[in-house]
Design a protein around this motif. Structure first.
Motif, short mmCIF file in Angstrom:
data_model
loop_
_atom_site.label_atom_id
_atom_site.label_comp_id
_atom_site.label_asym_id
_atom_site.label_seq_id
_atom_site.Cartn_x
_atom_site.Cartn_y
_atom_site.Cartn_z
N ARG A 1 38.13 40.09 38.53
CA ARG A 1 38.69 41.77 38.22
C ARG A 1 40.83 41.60 37.65
O ARG A 1 40.82 43.06 37.39
CB ARG A 1 39.04 42.04 39.49
CG ARG A 1 37.56 42.39 40.32
CD ARG A 1 38.06 42.90 41.88
NE ARG A 1 36.61 42.97 42.34
CZ ARG A 1 36.12 41.87 43.46
NH1 ARG A 1 37.38 41.71 44.29
NH2 ARG A 1 35.02 42.31 44.12
N ARG A 56 46.70 43.92 37.87
CA ARG A 56 44.95 44.10 36.90
C ARG A 56 46.42 43.96 36.10
O ARG A 56 47.31 44.16 35.84
CB ARG A 56 44.74 45.86 37.27
CG ARG A 56 44.11 45.96 36.02
CD ARG A 56 42.96 45.61 36.12
NE ARG A 56 42.05 46.21 34.78
CZ ARG A 56 41.40 47.03 34.93
NH1 ARG A 56 41.32 47.80 35.96
NH2 ARG A 56 40.37 47.68 33.78
N ASP A 61 36.74 61.85 33.04
CA ASP A 61 37.52 62.64 34.98
C ASP A 61 38.64 61.58 34.79
O ASP A 61 38.65 60.36 34.67
CB ASP A 61 36.12 61.97 35.20
CG ASP A 61 36.68 62.02 37.15
OD1 ASP A 61 37.57 62.42 37.24
OD2 ASP A 61 36.13 62.07 38.04
N ASN A 87 41.15 60.87 37.19
CA ASN A 87 41.39 60.60 37.96
C ASN A 87 40.02 59.14 38.45
O ASN A 87 41.01 57.77 38.58
CB ASN A 87 40.62 60.93 39.55
CG ASN A 87 41.56 62.53 39.38
OD1 ASN A 87 43.48 62.12 39.60
ND2 ASN A 87 41.60 63.20 40.17
N ALA A 88 39.10 59.51 37.87
CA ALA A 88 38.60 57.84 37.72
C ALA A 88 38.79 56.95 37.09
O ALA A 88 39.16 56.16 37.04
CB ALA A 88 36.25 58.63 37.57
N LEU A 108 42.14 56.30 36.08
CA LEU A 108 43.07 55.90 36.13
C LEU A 108 43.10 54.94 37.72
O LEU A 108 43.62 54.48 38.36
CB LEU A 108 43.82 57.14 36.89
CG LEU A 108 44.98 57.58 35.72
CD1 LEU A 108 45.17 58.70 36.76
CD2 LEU A 108 45.48 56.75 35.29
N LYS A 109 42.33 55.14 38.42
CA LYS A 109 41.31 54.74 39.99
C LYS A 109 41.67 52.94 39.45
O LYS A 109 42.15 52.77 40.39
CB LYS A 109 40.31 54.69 40.37
CG LYS A 109 39.92 53.79 41.56
CD LYS A 109 38.97 55.06 42.24
CE LYS A 109 38.42 54.50 43.28
NZ LYS A 109 37.21 54.64 43.66
N PRO A 110 41.41 52.34 38.89
CA PRO A 110 41.43 50.86 38.47
C PRO A 110 43.16 50.43 38.25
O PRO A 110 43.35 49.09 38.58
CB PRO A 110 40.41 50.47 37.21
CG PRO A 110 39.69 52.07 36.53
CD PRO A 110 40.76 52.78 36.89
N TYR A 111 43.44 51.45 37.86
CA TYR A 111 45.01 51.51 37.96
C TYR A 111 46.28 51.24 38.98
O TYR A 111 46.80 50.91 38.77
CB TYR A 111 45.59 52.16 36.46
CG TYR A 111 44.28 51.36 34.95
CD1 TYR A 111 44.76 49.86 34.40
CD2 TYR A 111 43.94 51.89 34.59
CE1 TYR A 111 44.24 49.54 33.42
CE2 TYR A 111 43.53 51.97 33.31
CZ TYR A 111 42.81 50.78 33.70
OH TYR A 111 43.07 50.52 31.83
N VAL A 112 45.46 52.33 39.44
CA VAL A 112 46.30 52.65 40.47
C VAL A 112 46.00 51.38 42.14
O VAL A 112 47.05 51.54 42.68
CB VAL A 112 46.40 53.95 40.82
CG1 VAL A 112 46.98 54.45 39.73
CG2 VAL A 112 45.16 54.81 41.17
N GLN A 113 45.02 51.41 42.17
CA GLN A 113 43.95 50.29 42.78
C GLN A 113 45.10 49.23 43.23
O GLN A 113 46.03 48.71 44.35
CB GLN A 113 42.82 49.91 43.26
CG GLN A 113 42.29 51.09 43.12
CD GLN A 113 40.47 51.48 43.56
OE1 GLN A 113 40.08 50.68 43.02
NE2 GLN A 113 39.73 51.86 44.48
#
Length: 166
Positions: free
Chosen positions: A59, A128, A144, A146-147, A149-154
């Motif tokens: 991942r 990541r 989107d 927010n969508a 950015l999600k893989p980068y803020v998780q």
């Protein structure tokens, strides 16, 4: 219910796999029930940890495999492993530490960042890897934000490299 079906129902696939192999060893070496159970559970826990690490590495999207042990510190005489110690433990995440490496190409910055992120994964965290160009391009075309950015803020550790490894 059979032992096989109970192990399957509980999701103890490693115990299910090693149980038949360990039973004759336990009998031969006269293990107690507790010793036998501890060994089975240790096998299950170890396999789950290995699987978690392998999944997190996939991942993380590292462009190559790198560990701190494979870094050539003799090439960088100004850099000592002890200097990186506080970034190799769980404190990197728990203390909300950041690290920025700068310097000319070919000095090992990417290797060190991947090594630190890999160590964070070993410590139970998520990581990541991306390049600055890939991140900018992905956000630029996102419908989107927010969508996107999600893989980068998780992840707990985010490595943004300036080079185009991706």
């Amino acid at each position: 219910m059979s032992l096989e079906s109970l192990l399957k129902q509980l999701g103890l696939s490693t115990i299910q796999r090693v149980y038949p192999e360990l039973t004759p060893v336990a009998e031969k070496e006269d293990w107690s029930y507790q010793q036998f159970l501890e060994r089975l559970l240790c096998e299950e826990v170890a396999h789950r940890a290995e699987t978690r690490i392998a999944n997190q590495i996939a991942r993380a999207k590292f462009p190559f495999y790198a560990t701190i042990d494979s870094f050539d510190f003799t090439f960088r005489s100004d850099l000592k492993r002890q200097m990186l110690g506080r970034f190799l433990g769980p404190e990197l995440v728990s203390d909300h530490r950041s690290l920025i490496l700068e310097g000319p190409p070919g000095t090992g910055k990417t290797h060190l960042c991947i090594s630190i992120a890999y160590k964070a994964i070993q410590n139970g965290f998520m990581a990541r890897f991306t390049t600055a160009a890939a991140l900018i391009n992905e956000l630029r075309v996102a419908h989107d934000l927010n969508a996107a950015l999600k893989p980068y803020v998780q992840p707990h550790v985010l490595v943004i490299d300036e080079m185009g490894y991706l």
